[in-house]
Scaffold this motif. Sequence first.
Motif, short mmCIF file in Angstrom:
data_model
loop_
_atom_site.label_atom_id
_atom_site.label_comp_id
_atom_site.label_asym_id
_atom_site.label_seq_id
_atom_site.Cartn_x
_atom_site.Cartn_y
_atom_site.Cartn_z
N LEU A 71 0.89 -1.32 0.07
CA LEU A 71 0.16 0.34 0.03
C LEU A 71 0.83 1.22 0.21
O LEU A 71 1.68 0.73 1.01
CB LEU A 71 -0.85 0.02 1.56
CG LEU A 71 -1.80 -1.21 1.05
CD1 LEU A 71 -2.31 -1.08 3.05
CD2 LEU A 71 -3.08 -0.64 -0.01
N GLU A 111 1.30 5.69 0.32
CA GLU A 111 0.73 6.88 1.07
C GLU A 111 -0.32 7.06 0.74
O GLU A 111 -1.31 7.42 1.52
CB GLU A 111 1.85 7.61 1.38
CG GLU A 111 2.62 7.02 2.39
CD GLU A 111 2.62 6.81 3.60
OE1 GLU A 111 1.70 7.53 4.68
OE2 GLU A 111 3.15 6.47 4.39
N LEU A 139 -3.56 4.35 1.68
CA LEU A 139 -3.72 4.71 2.85
C LEU A 139 -4.27 5.62 3.50
O LEU A 139 -5.46 5.25 4.50
CB LEU A 139 -1.97 4.40 3.75
CG LEU A 139 -1.95 3.19 3.33
CD1 LEU A 139 0.05 3.40 4.51
CD2 LEU A 139 -2.23 2.24 4.64
N ASP A 140 -4.41 6.54 2.50
CA ASP A 140 -4.85 7.92 3.15
C ASP A 140 -6.21 7.70 2.47
O ASP A 140 -6.69 8.36 3.43
CB ASP A 140 -4.16 8.97 1.99
CG ASP A 140 -3.03 9.74 3.31
OD1 ASP A 140 -2.56 9.57 4.01
OD2 ASP A 140 -2.23 10.21 2.56
N LEU A 171 -8.30 5.22 2.19
CA LEU A 171 -8.76 4.29 3.09
C LEU A 171 -9.29 4.75 4.79
O LEU A 171 -10.47 4.63 4.59
CB LEU A 171 -7.72 3.11 2.74
CG LEU A 171 -7.59 2.11 2.19
CD1 LEU A 171 -6.42 0.71 2.51
CD2 LEU A 171 -8.73 1.05 2.01
N GLU A 172 -8.07 5.54 4.89
CA GLU A 172 -8.26 6.45 6.30
C GLU A 172 -9.66 7.67 5.58
O GLU A 172 -10.53 7.06 7.01
CB GLU A 172 -7.13 6.97 6.53
CG GLU A 172 -7.16 7.74 8.25
CD GLU A 172 -5.73 8.21 8.57
OE1 GLU A 172 -6.09 8.53 10.02
OE2 GLU A 172 -4.86 8.58 7.92
#
Length: 78
Positions: free
Chosen positions: A55, A57, A60-61, A63-64
């Motif tokens: 993944l 960054e 991940l951002d 998904l968050e």
Amino acid sequence: MVTKVNCPTCEKQVIWNKDAKYRPFCSERCKLIDLGDWAEENHKISQPAQGADALSEEMLDALEDQFLQSNKFFVDSE
């Protein structure tokens, strides 16, 4: 037609229906033995997940952000 399966722990035949409380296991004992085997890592998934990419960054951002939009409980009130 009655469906029968073998208990994963002891191989005893189990009738597969809604009344079989511990299905696919024959008893609570066999169910707990299997759970203990997983906890002690005696059972493992043999292959890694298909398409498991690293993944980034940005991913991940995203998904968050998606998680926070779906779970307003975790968002600080302003």
